[in-house]
Design an enzyme around this catalytic site. Structure first.
Site, PDB file in Angstrom:
ATOM      1  N   GLY A  93     -24.449   6.658   7.879  1.00  0.00           N
ATOM      2  CA  GLY A  93     -24.381   5.284   8.381  1.00  0.00           C
ATOM      3  C   GLY A  93     -25.721   4.751   8.834  1.00  0.00           C
ATOM      4  O   GLY A  93     -25.904   3.543   8.989  1.00  0.00           O
ATOM      5  N   ASP A 138     -25.251  -1.005  12.942  1.00  0.00           N
ATOM      6  CA  ASP A 138     -26.311  -1.756  12.253  1.00  0.00           C
ATOM      7  C   ASP A 138     -27.262  -0.863  11.461  1.00  0.00           C
ATOM      8  O   ASP A 138     -28.258  -1.334  10.916  1.00  0.00           O
ATOM      9  CB  ASP A 138     -27.102  -2.598  13.267  1.00  0.00           C
ATOM     10  CG  ASP A 138     -27.600  -1.776  14.451  1.00  0.00           C
ATOM     11  OD1 ASP A 138     -27.763  -0.550  14.304  1.00  0.00           O
ATOM     12  OD2 ASP A 138     -27.809  -2.363  15.528  1.00  0.00           O
ATOM     13  N   GLY A 139     -26.966   0.451  11.410  1.00  0.00           N
ATOM     14  CA  GLY A 139     -27.813   1.348  10.626  1.00  0.00           C
ATOM     15  C   GLY A 139     -29.159   1.634  11.256  1.00  0.00           C
ATOM     16  O   GLY A 139     -30.051   2.200  10.613  1.00  0.00           O
ATOM     17  N   LYS A 152     -34.087   8.321   8.890  1.00  0.00           N
ATOM     18  CA  LYS A 152     -32.952   8.082   9.791  1.00  0.00           C
ATOM     19  C   LYS A 152     -33.252   6.845  10.635  1.00  0.00           C
ATOM     20  O   LYS A 152     -34.237   6.807  11.362  1.00  0.00           O
ATOM     21  CB  LYS A 152     -32.715   9.290  10.697  1.00  0.00           C
ATOM     22  CG  LYS A 152     -31.470   9.129  11.569  1.00  0.00           C
ATOM     23  CD  LYS A 152     -31.112  10.415  12.283  1.00  0.00           C
ATOM     24  CE  LYS A 152     -29.884  10.221  13.160  1.00  0.00           C
ATOM     25  NZ  LYS A 152     -29.487  11.470  13.838  1.00  0.00           N
ATOM     26  N   ASP A 175     -28.546  17.190  12.898  1.00  0.00           N
ATOM     27  CA  ASP A 175     -28.080  16.016  13.646  1.00  0.00           C
ATOM     28  C   ASP A 175     -28.244  16.163  15.163  1.00  0.00           C
ATOM     29  O   ASP A 175     -27.301  16.507  15.872  1.00  0.00           O
ATOM     30  CB  ASP A 175     -26.611  15.691  13.305  1.00  0.00           C
ATOM     31  CG  ASP A 175     -26.483  15.138  11.897  1.00  0.00           C
ATOM     32  OD1 ASP A 175     -27.508  14.748  11.319  1.00  0.00           O
ATOM     33  OD2 ASP A 175     -25.362  15.095  11.373  1.00  0.00           O
ATOM     34  N   ASP A 219     -18.788  17.211  10.495  1.00  0.00           N
ATOM     35  CA  ASP A 219     -19.823  16.482   9.759  1.00  0.00           C
ATOM     36  C   ASP A 219     -21.222  16.768  10.294  1.00  0.00           C
ATOM     37  O   ASP A 219     -22.212  16.292   9.724  1.00  0.00           O
ATOM     38  CB  ASP A 219     -19.548  14.970   9.783  1.00  0.00           C
ATOM     39  CG  ASP A 219     -19.346  14.441  11.196  1.00  0.00           C
ATOM     40  OD1 ASP A 219     -18.333  14.798  11.818  1.00  0.00           O
ATOM     41  OD2 ASP A 219     -20.201  13.687  11.684  1.00  0.00           O
ATOM     42  N   ASN A 220     -21.320  17.543  11.370  1.00  0.00           N
ATOM     43  CA  ASN A 220     -22.632  17.917  11.917  1.00  0.00           C
ATOM     44  C   ASN A 220     -22.910  19.407  11.723  1.00  0.00           C
ATOM     45  O   ASN A 220     -23.686  20.000  12.464  1.00  0.00           O
ATOM     46  CB  ASN A 220     -22.707  17.575  13.413  1.00  0.00           C
ATOM     47  CG  ASN A 220     -22.648  16.081  13.656  1.00  0.00           C
ATOM     48  OD1 ASN A 220     -22.956  15.285  12.782  1.00  0.00           O
ATOM     49  ND2 ASN A 220     -22.230  15.683  14.843  1.00  0.00           N
ATOM     50  N   ARG A 235     -36.790  12.905   8.268  1.00  0.00           N
ATOM     51  CA  ARG A 235     -36.156  14.221   8.399  1.00  0.00           C
ATOM     52  C   ARG A 235     -36.342  15.017   7.100  1.00  0.00           C
ATOM     53  O   ARG A 235     -36.317  14.440   6.010  1.00  0.00           O
ATOM     54  CB  ARG A 235     -34.665  14.088   8.702  1.00  0.00           C
ATOM     55  CG  ARG A 235     -34.371  13.250   9.934  1.00  0.00           C
ATOM     56  CD  ARG A 235     -33.015  13.570  10.545  1.00  0.00           C
ATOM     57  NE  ARG A 235     -31.879  13.303   9.679  1.00  0.00           N
ATOM     58  CZ  ARG A 235     -30.611  13.466  10.068  1.00  0.00           C
ATOM     59  NH1 ARG A 235     -30.342  13.909  11.281  1.00  0.00           N
ATOM     60  NH2 ARG A 235     -29.613  13.196   9.246  1.00  0.00           N
TER      61      ARG A 235
END
Length: 629
Positions: free
Chosen positions: A108, A141-142, A129, A301, A291-292, A199
């Protein structure tokens, strides 16, 4: 100097990419990636760069014209200009968040730029990121802001130099573009600078990447975007195993079930070793959702993470983790739970009865073995491996807990413990140890009751009269913890500093005697005690860091950076590149930096309001008020 980047974007050639050009938030079925474009930032400028991390990509910042080199890094690693060969994309994944399946999540705020071939032919995926909106941004908002980006940048590098598997961070670039953030979710939003972190990792594929095929979850009603697309699951397994586990691919090329089982066994063992490493440096991840969790066993993350200061097995670093699901002592079992979810996501390509057996047979054994091996090194038990060692470690941690000992500094001090010291030297050593234990004031802050007495009284009544309603708004564990805090806080009102010191010395004296006896057994097994002692101290100093990224150190760097002074971020980065050094805190680093002309204002801005502590100090009292969500 960034023209040296050589791209070869294997992931985009190997896995399905969504054909749609729609950049807005949406479901992305039947694909692992979708193409995106970074959103430009106003006036990007470099906060800091990690030269060792950039060297992985074959990049070496030119010496001499540093201003031009930094401007170029800011231009490209903000996303304002794309390097030749980059193909920006966002990765689709799902995840179990705090135990519940959340459906489609995805990158995201992060963007895959491509894969760079390093100087030795190794392949590195690079990501920006905070580079703007993607189809996975949902209502956000990314963007990322300066404070979270500095923390991720510094911790990625700190973990690497501690010797712990991790993603890396090459640059941190901020800008004049602003976003609004409600930092503590309390209705007090503020404007913050958009910031981007470069990253670097072999891959950012995670457990949740395989959950995109999950059918409707019976508890949350959510499902993955690619249900019934087993063809893509096979593609992903082929890509992940052949690219990141080539020896497994080679050994089992003619039997996919055996190959997938060997892959699951390997990621199980890597994950067990990874969390053992975390426990041994007091690192708390904070958000161990599926997801991490990295598919190659890296720390990934960095959000509301924290290194534990005062040893507390139930330490929670994430202010949003109300139930303590991801507390320090829960990390090993949570990582095992997450592996169970990965096992479910691999069906039918790996039957559950095979993966569950692997998980039961391998995980706990690998964790305990690696944890004890590491703890032996931290205690300088380099000669013998005795069964009693596990008990000695447990008793050390219990002593630390009872005395409120600083996890990092106690281990570091033990590196200088002398086995045959005379009583006066032992007394000196006890003084040093107890100086690293919590004061009465610190304990009062730690055990300060958190609930309004009327609220607590109401909850207790509710637990008795209406257990069903109580279960919806509170947990028994939380209430018990609050009652324990009240009891401890009450006892502390009567405790004097002298009583506390005497009690702490007694506890440490008892444990040091057990430690001395164990070290004596080491001495008896060697022919040269002096050589053994030299080796012991060397092993201990290379396994017990002097410097970690404590929250207060990060906070000082953040506050200076928010006032336009990036020198403190750079100083801290330099320090964290040598966590095991025998150095004297800030002064040495500052002197080095001054030679490079980099710290004209190192103690300015926010630093003026807080007295400078050596970086190896346990935290000041104000640090206990820091809350990371």
């Amino acid at each position: 100097w960034l023209e040296a980047l050589r791209f070869d974007n294997l992931a985009l050639r190997s896995l399905p990419v969504d054909a749609s050009e729609d950049g807005g938030p949406r479901a992305v079925p039947g694909a692992c990636f979708c193409r995106v474009r970074p959103s430009p930032l106003q006036n990007p400028r470099l906060v800091a760069m990690s030269r060792p991390a950039l060297a992985l990509l074959g990049l070496e910042a030119p010496v001499g014209d540093e201003e031009a080199a930094e401007a170029e890094a800011a231009l490209y690693f903000s996303g304002n200009r794309l390097p030749a060969g980059a193909e920006p994309a966002a990765h689709c994944y799902c995840g179990h968040q705090f135990g519940s399946f959340a459906g489609q999540l995805g990158d995201g705020a992060a963007m895959y730029l491509g894969e760079v071939l390093g100087p030795r032919g190794e392949r590195w995926e690079i990501q920006l990121k905070g580079a703007g909106l993607t189809p996975f941004s949902r209502q956000a908002d990314g963007r990322k802001v300066l404070r979270s980006s500095i923390r991720e940048f510094l911790c990625s590098e700190a973990m690497f130099h501690l010797g712990i598997p991790t993603t890396r961070a090459g640059t941190c670039v901020t800008s004049d573009s602003k976003v609004i953030r409600d930092v503590f979710y309390d209705g007090n939003p503020k404007s913050e600078r958009c910031t981007v972190v470069l990253r670097i990792a072999s891959t950012f594929i995670r457990f949740g990447s395989f959950e995109i095929f999950k059918p409707t979850d019976e508890y949350t009603g959510r499902k993955g975007p690619s249900v019934n697309r087993n063809d893509i699951r096979i593609q992903m397994l082929d890509y992940v195993i052949s690219t990141f586990y080539p020896e497994i691919q080679e050994a089992y090329s003619d039997n996919s079930i055996q190959r997938n089982a060997a892959f699951f066994k390997e990621i199980t063992k890597r994950t067990a070793r990874l969390v053992a490493e975390w426990q041994c440096v007091g690192f708390c991840h904070g958000v161990l959702n599926t997801d991490n969790m990295s598919i190659v066993g890296l720390t990934i993350d960095y959000g509301p993470f924290g290194f534990m200061d005062r040893y507390d097995p139930e330490h929670i670093c994430n202010g949003s983790d109300n139930t303590g699901r991801y507390a320090y002592n829960k990390q090993p079992e949570i990582c095992k739970w997450n592996l169970g979810k990965l096992a479910e996501a691999l069906v039918p390509e790996l039957p559950l009865e095979i993966s569950e057996l692997i998980l039961e047979e391998e995980y706990d054994a690998e964790f305990e073995k690696h944890y004890l091996q590491k703890m032996r090194k931290k205690l300088g038990l380099i000669q013998l491996e005795l069964e009693e060692d596990s008990k000695l470690v447990s008793e050390l941690l219990e002593t630390m807990h009872l005395t409120g000992g600083d996890f990092t500094n106690i281990f570091y001090l033990l590196s200088s413990f002398l086995v045959d010291s005379d009583p006066s030297k032992l007394e000196d050593f006890l003084e040093k140890l107890t100086s690293q234990c919590a004061s009465v004031e610190e304990l009062k802050v730690a055990f300060k009751p958190q609930m309004d007495p009327r609220q607590l009284s109401m909850m207790l009544m509710l637990a008795q009269s209406n257990p069903q309603l109580f279960a919806l708004i509170g947990t028994k564990a939380n209430i018990n913890k609050e009652l324990e805090r009240i009891e401890q806080f009450s006892k502390l009102q009567q405790l004097t500093a002298a009583d506390l010191l005497s009690r702490n010395k007694r506890h440490w004296k008892e444990w040091l005697e057990k430690y001395r006896v164990r070290l004596q057994k080491e001495i008896e097994s060697v022919s040269d005690a002096d050589a053994w002692n030299t080796d012991r101290m060397k092993v201990m100093y290379s396994n017990n860091p002097k410097y970690i990224l404590r929250n207060y150190i990060a906070q000082n760097a953040i506050e200076a950076a928010e006032n336009g002074d990036f020198s403190e971020v750079r100083n801290v980065l330099k320090l964290l590149e040598n966590p095991y050094q025998e150095a004297e805190g800030f002064r040495e680093v500052q002197e080095d930096a001054e030679e490079e002309g980099a710290t004209a204002t190192a103690a300015a801005c926010a630093q003026e309001t807080r007295s400078r502590l050596p970086y190896c100090s346990k935290p000041p009292l104000w640090a206990s008020e820091l809350c990371v969500t």
